[in-house]
Design an enzyme around this catalytic site. Structure first.
Site, PDB file in Angstrom:
ATOM      1  N   GLY A  21       0.817  -1.196   0.000  1.00 23.33           N
ATOM      2  CA  GLY A  21       0.000   0.000   0.000  1.00 23.33           C
ATOM      3  C   GLY A  21       0.852   1.246   0.000  1.00 23.33           C
ATOM      4  N   THR A  22       2.184   1.119  -0.096  1.00 29.75           N
ATOM      5  CA  THR A  22       3.055   2.274  -0.006  1.00 29.75           C
ATOM      6  C   THR A  22       3.661   2.582  -1.355  1.00 29.75           C
ATOM      7  OG1 THR A  22       3.619   1.691   2.249  1.00 29.75           O
ATOM      8  CG2 THR A  22       5.083   3.228   1.136  1.00 29.75           C
ATOM      9  N   VAL A  23       3.666   3.861  -1.739  1.00 28.84           N
ATOM     10  CA  VAL A  23       4.308   4.304  -2.959  1.00 28.84           C
ATOM     11  C   VAL A  23       5.563   5.046  -2.557  1.00 28.84           C
ATOM     12  CG1 VAL A  23       4.065   5.703  -5.027  1.00 28.84           C
ATOM     13  CG2 VAL A  23       2.081   4.526  -4.077  1.00 28.84           C
ATOM     14  N   VAL A  30       1.186   5.811   4.361  1.00 28.32           N
ATOM     15  CA  VAL A  30      -0.057   5.053   4.257  1.00 28.32           C
ATOM     16  C   VAL A  30      -1.056   5.475   5.320  1.00 28.32           C
ATOM     17  CG1 VAL A  30      -1.065   2.749   4.347  1.00 28.32           C
ATOM     18  CG2 VAL A  30       1.134   3.089   3.254  1.00 28.32           C
TER      19      VAL A  30
END
Length: 312
Positions: A21-23, A30
């Site tokens: 879920g992390t960019v 997040v």
């Protein structure tokens, strides 16, 4: 830091499966995204205002405007349309009401939205220069599908309400910050999208200038430099406030805009009317090689769509 725009054709098709879920781009967190997209357990002021409008029969028929040059058929039915695109999280709550029937909710209406990413690029049109100076769309570090990101449908519940999870759009010359929207009725879900029926409303949703300016100072938006168009100078927004598409916006954290916003609007429509998408305003010209038709069969759905992250 300002990136240098590279005017080159982007032909790659990114991988769709995303497990995190992390960019990485922009050091995004997040936690902020989760806070912005958490289901509300209490009634907010904006919710109360929308309910009061519905019960009092004071909803306003929205005037249709141009669909713009970046529309694509066959958007997917899904709540989260981010596909991992970086930006300030936005939970968008749209209520559809029937102005011909005492502002009753239009249950089953299909609400479709699409908008650009933080640097001004649209899926399907990633070679279109957003103006000013921006990195190439391919440099964003996400795994989003170039044909489908930041596009989607939701079908209204019994209260005429849909909710989307997305990011605040960036900007492109010569437009202000905005989200495109269509309301369809009479069609049905088919193969992950919405088919048939009638388009009753074509519009655009807008952001307060002060809020947009605050967001555009954050990463990754700040990597796109140039002349941003304010609401007063936009070719589509007519200054009519909520009836012209101006969103009510609430910050998730008042002292930290990077945590995200909740946006609200009520769309008053005539379910018997048809909108051609050729309303007032312009919006620029897409590339001559712009795609048409439906998205690819391997496009991400709700179950595969990754979360966006909040700017730090």
């Amino acid at each position: 830091m300002t990136g240098s725009h590279k005017d080159k054709s982007i032909t790659r098709r990114r991988a769709i499966a995303v497990t995190g879920g992390t960019v990485a781009a922009g050091g995004l967190a997040v936690a902020g995204y989760q806070a912005a997209f958490a289901d509300e357990t209490t009634t907010t002021d904006a919710d109360a205002t929308a309910s009061a409008s519905s019960s009092s029969g004071t909803c306003v028929l929205m005037s249709s405007v141009t669909e713009g040059p970046y529309y694509l058929d066959g958007a997917l039915i899904r709540k989260d349309i981010t596909e991992g695109k970086s930006g300030v999280p936005l939970t968008l709550r749209i209520t559809v009401q029937d102005t011909t029937d005492s502002c009753n909710p239009v249950a089953g209406a299909a609400v479709e939205i699409w908008h650009c990413d933080a640097w001004g690029y649209y899926s399907g049109y990633t070679t279109a220069n957003p103006g000013g100076s921006a990195p190439a769309e391919s440099e964003d570090g996400s795994t989003a599908n170039d044909q489908t990101y930041l596009r989607g449908y939701q079908v209204a519940n019994a209260n005429g309400v849909v909710k989307f999870e997305t990011i605040v759009p960036g900007w492109y010359t010569p437009r202000t910050c905005h989200i495109h929207v269509k309301v369809h009725t009479g069609g049905e879900k088919e193969d992950g999208t919405y088919e048939g029926g009638t388009v009753n409303y074509t519009g655009q949703l807008f952001f307060d200038d002060d809020i947009a300016e605050t967001i555009f100072a954050l990463e990754p938006y700040s990597q796109h430099s140039g002349s941003y168009t304010t609401l007063d100078n936009d070719m589509v927004y007519d200054g009519g406030g909520a009836s012209s598409g101006l969103l009510t916006l609430e910050p998730v954290h008042k002292k930290d805009p990077s945590k995200g916003y909740k946006g609200y609007i009520t769309l008053g429509i005539d379910p018997d009317a048809e909108s051609t998408g050729a309303g007032s305003g312009g919006g620029g010209t897409p590339p001559s090689d712009a795609p048409t038709g439906t998205p690819p069969s391997d496009a991400p759905s709700d179950s595969a769509s990754p979360s966006a992250s909040a700017s730090s």
